[in-house]
Design a protein around this motif. Structure first.
Motif, short mmCIF file in Angstrom:
data_model
loop_
_atom_site.label_atom_id
_atom_site.label_comp_id
_atom_site.label_asym_id
_atom_site.label_seq_id
_atom_site.Cartn_x
_atom_site.Cartn_y
_atom_site.Cartn_z
N PRO A 1 -3.50 1.35 3.41
CA PRO A 1 -4.25 2.60 3.66
C PRO A 1 -4.03 3.65 2.58
CG PRO A 1 -3.31 1.78 5.70
CD PRO A 1 -2.77 0.90 4.61
N GLU A 2 -2.85 3.67 1.98
CA GLU A 2 -2.58 4.65 0.93
C GLU A 2 -3.31 4.35 -0.37
OE1 GLU A 2 -0.33 2.96 2.75
OE2 GLU A 2 1.43 2.39 1.53
N ASP A 3 -3.99 3.22 -0.45
CA ASP A 3 -4.83 2.92 -1.61
C ASP A 3 -6.21 3.55 -1.47
OD1 ASP A 3 -3.45 -0.37 -1.56
OD2 ASP A 3 -2.92 1.25 -2.95
N THR A 4 -6.49 4.13 -0.32
CA THR A 4 -7.78 4.76 -0.10
C THR A 4 -7.99 5.90 -1.08
OG1 THR A 4 -7.86 4.19 2.24
CG2 THR A 4 -9.17 6.08 1.54
N ALA A 5 -9.09 5.84 -1.82
CA ALA A 5 -9.38 6.86 -2.83
C ALA A 5 -10.73 6.53 -3.47
CB ALA A 5 -8.30 6.86 -3.91
N ILE A 6 -11.20 7.46 -4.28
CA ILE A 6 -12.29 7.15 -5.19
C ILE A 6 -11.67 6.60 -6.47
CG2 ILE A 6 -14.24 8.04 -6.51
CD1 ILE A 6 -14.51 10.25 -4.43
N TYR A 7 -12.16 5.46 -6.89
CA TYR A 7 -11.62 4.81 -8.09
C TYR A 7 -12.59 5.02 -9.24
CZ TYR A 7 -7.89 2.57 -5.51
OH TYR A 7 -6.75 2.34 -4.77
#
Length: 126
Positions: A88-94
């Motif tokens: 879940p902590e990988d959630t982001a705009i890449y």
């Protein structure tokens, strides 16, 4: 500047995998370094991974180095980010980014990159 376009984001569950792509419509000079950055809500943009176009040298954020792999296909002018065991902590705009750089390894600072894509959303549910 180099035009860049990301693709491959989406909504996945924790533990799943995704592959992001960053394509440029121009032939990428061997002097280029390319990188993946991400920005989560309320946080600063951070370096995730980078690769030198000529020699393929890579660098990673410590928290992803055992789960993410950056690669490039010089014939397709495309950089990839294979992400496994997503959290879940990988959630982001890449975002993907590119810069002319003669160092052996790609830079980690966002200010060192002059070309940016529009970003692709990655959402990891728990």
């Amino acid at each position: 500047q180099v035009p860049l376009e990301e693709s491959g984001g989406g909504l996945v569950q924790a533990g799943d995998s995704l592959r992001l792509s960053c394509e440029t419509s121009e032939r990428t000079s061997l002097q280029y370094a390319m990188g993946w950055f991400r920005q989560a809500p309320g946080k600063e943009r951070e370096f995730v991974a980078g690769i030198k176009w000529r020699n393929g040298n890579t660098l990673y954020l410590d928290s992803v180095k055992d789960r993410f792999t950056v690669s490039r296909d010089r014939n397709k002018n495309t950089m990839y980010l294979q992400m496994t065991n997503l959290k879940p902590e990988d959630t982001a705009i890449y975002y993907c980014a590119a810069t002319l750089n003669t160092n052996i390894y790609p830079p980690r600072e966002s200010t060192d990159y002059g070309s940016w894509g529009q970003g692709t959303q990655v959402t990891v549910s728990s």
